[in-house]
Design a protein around this motif. Structure first.
Motif, PDB file in Angstrom:
ATOM      1  N   GLY A   9       0.815  -1.200   0.000  1.00 25.87           N
ATOM      2  CA  GLY A   9       0.000   0.000   0.000  1.00 25.87           C
ATOM      3  C   GLY A   9       0.851   1.253   0.000  1.00 25.87           C
ATOM      4  O   GLY A   9       2.075   1.199   0.144  1.00 25.87           O
ATOM      5  N   GLY A  10       0.192   2.398  -0.165  1.00 25.15           N
ATOM      6  CA  GLY A  10       0.915   3.661  -0.151  1.00 25.15           C
ATOM      7  C   GLY A  10       0.084   4.790  -0.698  1.00 25.15           C
ATOM      8  O   GLY A  10      -1.133   4.660  -0.863  1.00 25.15           O
ATOM      9  N   LEU A  11       0.762   5.901  -0.974  1.00 22.94           N
ATOM     10  CA  LEU A  11       0.133   7.102  -1.515  1.00 22.94           C
ATOM     11  C   LEU A  11       0.453   7.190  -3.006  1.00 22.94           C
ATOM     12  O   LEU A  11       1.616   7.090  -3.412  1.00 22.94           O
ATOM     13  N   VAL A  12      -0.582   7.395  -3.813  1.00 23.78           N
ATOM     14  CA  VAL A  12      -0.409   7.471  -5.260  1.00 23.78           C
ATOM     15  C   VAL A  12      -1.359   8.519  -5.816  1.00 23.78           C
ATOM     16  O   VAL A  12      -2.413   8.783  -5.225  1.00 23.78           O
ATOM     17  N   GLN A  13      -0.986   9.113  -6.932  1.00 23.02           N
ATOM     18  CA  GLN A  13      -1.856  10.106  -7.559  1.00 23.02           C
ATOM     19  C   GLN A  13      -2.935   9.426  -8.394  1.00 23.02           C
ATOM     20  O   GLN A  13      -2.783   8.267  -8.805  1.00 23.02           O
ATOM     21  N   THR A  14      -3.983  10.170  -8.655  1.00 22.10           N
ATOM     22  CA  THR A  14      -5.050   9.677  -9.530  1.00 22.10           C
ATOM     23  C   THR A  14      -4.458   9.225 -10.866  1.00 22.10           C
ATOM     24  O   THR A  14      -3.632   9.925 -11.451  1.00 22.10           O
ATOM     25  N   GLY A 119      -4.366  -5.624   7.068  1.00 23.07           N
ATOM     26  CA  GLY A 119      -4.711  -4.533   6.174  1.00 23.07           C
ATOM     27  C   GLY A 119      -3.524  -3.671   5.788  1.00 23.07           C
ATOM     28  O   GLY A 119      -2.532  -3.583   6.522  1.00 23.07           O
ATOM     29  N   THR A 120      -3.643  -3.025   4.633  1.00 25.12           N
ATOM     30  CA  THR A 120      -2.633  -2.079   4.160  1.00 25.12           C
ATOM     31  C   THR A 120      -3.364  -0.869   3.580  1.00 25.12           C
ATOM     32  O   THR A 120      -4.354  -1.007   2.858  1.00 25.12           O
ATOM     33  N   GLN A 121      -2.872   0.329   3.908  1.00 17.82           N
ATOM     34  CA  GLN A 121      -3.547   1.563   3.513  1.00 17.82           C
ATOM     35  C   GLN A 121      -3.184   1.939   2.083  1.00 17.82           C
ATOM     36  O   GLN A 121      -2.009   1.977   1.710  1.00 17.82           O
ATOM     37  N   VAL A 122      -4.214   2.248   1.311  1.00 16.42           N
ATOM     38  CA  VAL A 122      -4.041   2.798  -0.032  1.00 16.42           C
ATOM     39  C   VAL A 122      -4.709   4.166  -0.056  1.00 16.42           C
ATOM     40  O   VAL A 122      -5.895   4.282   0.275  1.00 16.42           O
ATOM     41  N   THR A 123      -3.953   5.186  -0.435  1.00 12.90           N
ATOM     42  CA  THR A 123      -4.472   6.535  -0.515  1.00 12.90           C
ATOM     43  C   THR A 123      -4.212   7.078  -1.909  1.00 12.90           C
ATOM     44  O   THR A 123      -3.070   7.075  -2.373  1.00 12.90           O
ATOM     45  N   VAL A 124      -5.285   7.522  -2.560  1.00 10.10           N
ATOM     46  CA  VAL A 124      -5.187   8.067  -3.909  1.00 10.10           C
ATOM     47  C   VAL A 124      -5.513   9.550  -3.843  1.00 10.10           C
ATOM     48  O   VAL A 124      -6.626   9.932  -3.464  1.00 10.10           O
TER      49      VAL A 124
END
Length: 126
Positions: A9-14, A119-124
């Motif tokens: 998981g992680g932070l990614v742009q649209t 769980g693993t966080q995904v942020t878009v």
């Protein structure tokens, strides 16, 4: 019994992509159908995708069809979720889950599963 650990998981742009992994240990991995679920803040846990014990059958939620792909490598005891063209509404904690054989049906309901990862966080970001 099987233990499940998600990663990736992680932070990614649209419009970006991420690949989630779920490593299994304990009982033989191919004893289980596997699924991915997600839960956004303030919302119920929802089905994302699932795959049969041998990997021949897959199901997807309508919201991710054509963008996400579930797969497994039984030799590596690992489940994957390739997520492409990510959208802000995909932001959630993603969980992998295992369902003992025998099983039947689509396994869309989270209550049908026997074991869960943390769980693993995904942020878009938009």
């Amino acid at each position: 019994q099987v233990q499940l650990v998600e990663s990736g998981g992680g932070l990614v742009q649209t419009g970006g992509s991420l690949r989630l992994s779920c490593a299994a240990s304990g009982r033989t991995f191919d004893n289980y159908a596997m699924g991915w679920f997600r839960q956004a803040p303030g919302k119920e846990r929802e089905f994302v995708a699932r795959i049969s014990w041998i990997g021949s059958t897959t199901y997807y939620a309508d919201s991710v069809k054509g963008r996400f792909s579930i797969s497994r490598d039984n030799a590596k005891n690992t489940l994957y979720l390739q997520m492409n063209n990510l959208k802000p509404e995909d932001t959630a904690v993603y969980y992998c889950a295992a369902k003992n054989r025998p099983y039947a049906g689509t396994l869309y309901n989270s209550q049908e599963y026997d074991y869960w990862g943390q769980g693993t966080q995904v942020t878009v970001s938009s």
